[in-house]
Write a protein that holds these residues in place. Structure first.
Motif, PDB file in Angstrom:
ATOM      1  N   PHE A  19     -47.853  14.347  43.085  1.00 48.99           N
ATOM      2  CA  PHE A  19     -48.171  14.224  44.499  1.00 48.99           C
ATOM      3  C   PHE A  19     -46.935  14.629  45.302  1.00 48.99           C
ATOM      4  CE2 PHE A  19     -51.060  11.356  42.329  1.00 48.99           C
ATOM      5  CZ  PHE A  19     -52.281  11.736  42.883  1.00 48.99           C
ATOM      6  N   CYS A  20     -47.111  15.625  46.156  1.00 45.71           N
ATOM      7  CA  CYS A  20     -45.992  16.273  46.836  1.00 45.71           C
ATOM      8  C   CYS A  20     -46.174  16.196  48.350  1.00 45.71           C
ATOM      9  CB  CYS A  20     -45.905  17.747  46.424  1.00 45.71           C
ATOM     10  SG  CYS A  20     -45.926  18.026  44.627  1.00 45.71           S
ATOM     11  N   PRO A  21     -45.326  15.454  49.061  1.00 52.11           N
ATOM     12  CA  PRO A  21     -45.453  15.381  50.521  1.00 52.11           C
ATOM     13  C   PRO A  21     -45.143  16.719  51.176  1.00 52.11           C
ATOM     14  CG  PRO A  21     -43.508  14.187  49.775  1.00 52.11           C
ATOM     15  CD  PRO A  21     -44.253  14.584  48.546  1.00 52.11           C
ATOM     16  N   LEU A  22     -45.925  17.061  52.203  1.00 49.62           N
ATOM     17  CA  LEU A  22     -45.800  18.361  52.865  1.00 49.62           C
ATOM     18  C   LEU A  22     -45.345  18.260  54.317  1.00 49.62           C
ATOM     19  CD1 LEU A  22     -48.962  20.311  51.591  1.00 49.62           C
ATOM     20  CD2 LEU A  22     -46.569  20.656  50.915  1.00 49.62           C
ATOM     21  N   GLU A  23     -44.741  17.151  54.717  1.00 53.24           N
ATOM     22  CA  GLU A  23     -44.219  17.075  56.077  1.00 53.24           C
ATOM     23  C   GLU A  23     -43.115  18.125  56.224  1.00 53.24           C
ATOM     24  OE1 GLU A  23     -44.420  14.503  54.062  1.00 53.24           O
ATOM     25  OE2 GLU A  23     -45.356  12.770  55.031  1.00 53.24           O
ATOM     26  N   HIS A  24     -43.328  19.080  57.111  1.00 54.72           N
ATOM     27  CA  HIS A  24     -42.383  20.191  57.173  1.00 54.72           C
ATOM     28  C   HIS A  24     -40.999  19.741  57.632  1.00 54.72           C
ATOM     29  CE1 HIS A  24     -42.107  21.076  61.591  1.00 54.72           C
ATOM     30  NE2 HIS A  24     -43.194  20.348  61.610  1.00 54.72           N
ATOM     31  N   GLU A  25     -40.909  18.548  58.240  1.00 52.07           N
ATOM     32  CA  GLU A  25     -39.594  18.039  58.645  1.00 52.07           C
ATOM     33  C   GLU A  25     -38.713  17.720  57.444  1.00 52.07           C
ATOM     34  OE1 GLU A  25     -42.469  16.735  59.566  1.00 52.07           O
ATOM     35  OE2 GLU A  25     -42.668  16.912  61.748  1.00 52.07           O
ATOM     36  N   LEU A  26     -39.339  17.576  56.251  1.00 51.37           N
ATOM     37  CA  LEU A  26     -38.570  17.278  55.047  1.00 51.37           C
ATOM     38  C   LEU A  26     -37.813  18.495  54.530  1.00 51.37           C
ATOM     39  CD1 LEU A  26     -41.209  15.170  53.053  1.00 51.37           C
ATOM     40  CD2 LEU A  26     -39.281  14.307  54.384  1.00 51.37           C
ATOM     41  N   LEU A  27     -38.181  19.676  54.982  1.00 51.44           N
ATOM     42  CA  LEU A  27     -37.598  20.916  54.470  1.00 51.44           C
ATOM     43  C   LEU A  27     -36.355  21.289  55.267  1.00 51.44           C
ATOM     44  CD1 LEU A  27     -38.109  23.271  52.417  1.00 51.44           C
ATOM     45  CD2 LEU A  27     -39.218  24.473  54.321  1.00 51.44           C
ATOM     46  N   THR A  28     -35.205  21.280  54.616  1.00 50.09           N
ATOM     47  CA  THR A  28     -33.973  21.678  55.285  1.00 50.09           C
ATOM     48  C   THR A  28     -33.812  23.199  55.215  1.00 50.09           C
ATOM     49  OG1 THR A  28     -32.599  21.541  53.301  1.00 50.09           O
ATOM     50  CG2 THR A  28     -32.912  19.515  54.573  1.00 50.09           C
ATOM     51  N   PHE A  29     -32.898  23.719  56.029  1.00 46.19           N
ATOM     52  CA  PHE A  29     -32.629  25.150  56.004  1.00 46.19           C
ATOM     53  C   PHE A  29     -32.158  25.584  54.622  1.00 46.19           C
ATOM     54  CE2 PHE A  29     -29.682  28.704  56.275  1.00 46.19           C
ATOM     55  CZ  PHE A  29     -30.429  29.646  56.964  1.00 46.19           C
ATOM     56  N   GLU A  30     -31.293  24.773  53.996  1.00 45.45           N
ATOM     57  CA  GLU A  30     -30.759  25.130  52.680  1.00 45.45           C
ATOM     58  C   GLU A  30     -31.863  25.153  51.623  1.00 45.45           C
ATOM     59  OE1 GLU A  30     -29.538  22.838  54.700  1.00 45.45           O
ATOM     60  OE2 GLU A  30     -27.640  23.782  55.312  1.00 45.45           O
ATOM     61  N   GLN A  31     -32.778  24.165  51.674  1.00 46.79           N
ATOM     62  CA  GLN A  31     -33.878  24.135  50.706  1.00 46.79           C
ATOM     63  C   GLN A  31     -34.818  25.315  50.916  1.00 46.79           C
ATOM     64  OE1 GLN A  31     -35.471  20.296  51.579  1.00 46.79           O
ATOM     65  NE2 GLN A  31     -33.662  19.237  50.777  1.00 46.79           N
ATOM     66  N   ALA A  32     -35.113  25.632  52.174  1.00 52.04           N
ATOM     67  CA  ALA A  32     -35.982  26.771  52.453  1.00 52.04           C
ATOM     68  C   ALA A  32     -35.369  28.060  51.925  1.00 52.04           C
ATOM     69  CB  ALA A  32     -36.232  26.885  53.958  1.00 52.04           C
ATOM     70  N   ASP A  33     -34.059  28.209  52.105  1.00 50.97           N
ATOM     71  CA  ASP A  33     -33.369  29.404  51.626  1.00 50.97           C
ATOM     72  C   ASP A  33     -33.431  29.479  50.105  1.00 50.97           C
ATOM     73  OD1 ASP A  33     -31.765  31.764  52.257  1.00 50.97           O
ATOM     74  OD2 ASP A  33     -30.130  30.711  51.253  1.00 50.97           O
ATOM     75  N   SER A  34     -33.260  28.343  49.433  1.00 47.40           N
ATOM     76  CA  SER A  34     -33.345  28.318  47.967  1.00 47.40           C
ATOM     77  C   SER A  34     -34.727  28.725  47.492  1.00 47.40           C
ATOM     78  CB  SER A  34     -33.006  26.916  47.441  1.00 47.40           C
ATOM     79  OG  SER A  34     -31.661  26.572  47.718  1.00 47.40           O
ATOM     80  N   ILE A  35     -35.774  28.176  48.122  1.00 49.39           N
ATOM     81  CA  ILE A  35     -37.141  28.489  47.702  1.00 49.39           C
ATOM     82  C   ILE A  35     -37.449  29.955  47.943  1.00 49.39           C
ATOM     83  CG2 ILE A  35     -39.582  28.032  48.161  1.00 49.39           C
ATOM     84  CD1 ILE A  35     -38.765  25.118  48.766  1.00 49.39           C
ATOM     85  N   ARG A  36     -36.989  30.499  49.060  1.00 47.18           N
ATOM     86  CA  ARG A  36     -37.225  31.934  49.317  1.00 47.18           C
ATOM     87  C   ARG A  36     -36.663  32.788  48.180  1.00 47.18           C
ATOM     88  NH1 ARG A  36     -35.644  30.436  54.639  1.00 47.18           N
ATOM     89  NH2 ARG A  36     -37.442  30.383  56.069  1.00 47.18           N
ATOM     90  N   ARG A  37     -35.539  32.389  47.617  1.00 43.34           N
ATOM     91  CA  ARG A  37     -34.948  33.160  46.530  1.00 43.34           C
ATOM     92  C   ARG A  37     -35.761  33.062  45.254  1.00 43.34           C
ATOM     93  NH1 ARG A  37     -29.953  31.065  48.668  1.00 43.34           N
ATOM     94  NH2 ARG A  37     -29.770  29.602  46.916  1.00 43.34           N
ATOM     95  N   TRP A  38     -36.650  32.060  45.187  1.00 42.56           N
ATOM     96  CA  TRP A  38     -37.530  31.931  44.022  1.00 42.56           C
ATOM     97  C   TRP A  38     -38.737  32.865  44.104  1.00 42.56           C
ATOM     98  CZ3 TRP A  38     -38.303  25.879  43.487  1.00 42.56           C
ATOM     99  CH2 TRP A  38     -37.061  25.287  43.195  1.00 42.56           C
TER     100      TRP A  38
END
Length: 299
Positions: A19-38
């Motif tokens: 179960f994965c929470p999807l509140e977009h406020e949980l996503l930091t700039f650094e995490q978003a950048d990491s996921i984009r590289r995936w």
């Protein structure tokens, strides 16, 4: 490595529900950048098409959760109070290495090479503030499973009664209407989640009529399951299993005894359902995923 997923998720044949929470406020700039590289170019393009920033963030989170969870499960790199070691680090699959193919109606699955290597079958669903990822890891040579999940947000505004005639079988409608009126809406969403999960398992979309199969609750039983949810060690999920799945052919009804179906309540606003077959029995473990820990531990 920080705890992310219980080692129980490594057990062959066990159904793991993440179960994965999807509140977009949980996503930091650094995490978003990491996921984009995936993500490969085609997935980045899909995410960029969302107009709202919150939708783009959720698009990244959905893809990040899936790729991170698959790598954790496949590699065995899962920490708990006791260290769990992946015996062959050279065989690890990084989040950016996962490749997917899609059925004619869009059902995602791993490419054949990765399915054979990992034994993983998965399915996903998301609604509102939650995503559900279901994973089963099988031993080599086991028959391929059909797996589908759905997570639904409970809605008071839905006029459920016209929908009964269009999408539920007569037996399902009669059984629902025989319940006390204050239970009608709950049973409607139970059925809707179950039907969505079976359609997703079959991978046929709405080409599979919702009236061509039905669910029977007469032998249903409740099961309390301790959830591996960080910060909520006492959290108990109520699962309901022993639900019959039948194929409808006019007046003929055929029971699919080789399938297991279940549903449960994540909280008062969200319910979920799983359909999987063929299986003799089904053992379930649940987890709530912390995105920050998942991203940082998967590198």
């Amino acid at each position: 490595m920080s705890p992310v997923i219980s080692p129980k998720a490594l057990s062959l044949g066990k159904l793991s529900l993440f179960f994965c929470p999807l509140e977009h406020e949980l996503l930091t700039f650094e995490q978003a950048d990491s996921i984009r590289r995936w993500l490969p170019e085609d997935e980045l393009t899909k995410v960029s098409r969302y107009i709202q920033l919150s939708d783009r963030d959720k698009g990244l989170m959905v893809r990040g959760y899936l790729r991170g969870i698959l790598s954790q499960v496949a590699n065995g790199s899962i920490a708990s109070n006791s260290h769990v070691h992946c015996e062959n680090q050279s065989e690890d699959i990084s989040p950016w290495e996962w490749r997917f193919e899609y059925g004619t109606k869009g059902k995602p699955r791993l490419i054949d090479e990765q399915r054979a290597k990992t034994g993983i079958e998965f399915n996903i669903s998301h609604s509102g503030g939650w995503m559900l990822v279901a994973v089963i890891k099988q031993a080599q040579g086991e028959p391929v499973l059909e797996l589908g999940v759905d997570i639904e947000r409970y809605r008071q505004s839905t006029n459920i009664y016209p929908i009964l005639n269009n999408y539920f079988t007569q037996n399902e409608s009669d059984a629902l209407l025989s319940l006390p009126e204050d239970k009608h809406r709950d049973r409607f969403f139970d059925l809707w989640a179950l039907k969505e999960s079976y359609i997703k398992a079959k991978g046929l979309g709405l080409a599979l009529s919702l009236k061509s199969f039905s669910f029977d609750f007469t032998k249903m039983k409740a099961k309390e399951l301790a959830a591996n949810i960080e910060g909520e060690s006492a959290k108990i999920l109520n699962l309901f299993e022993g639900i019959g799945l039948n194929l409808q052919r006019g007046e003929s009804i055929k029971s699919l005894d080789s399938w297991s179906v279940l549903f449960g309540n994540l909280n008062q606003d969200y319910r979920f359902a799983v359909s999987v077959g063929p299986v003799d029995s089904l053992s379930v473990v649940t987890h709530r995923i912390n995105l920050a820990k998942l991203v940082s531990s998967t590198f």
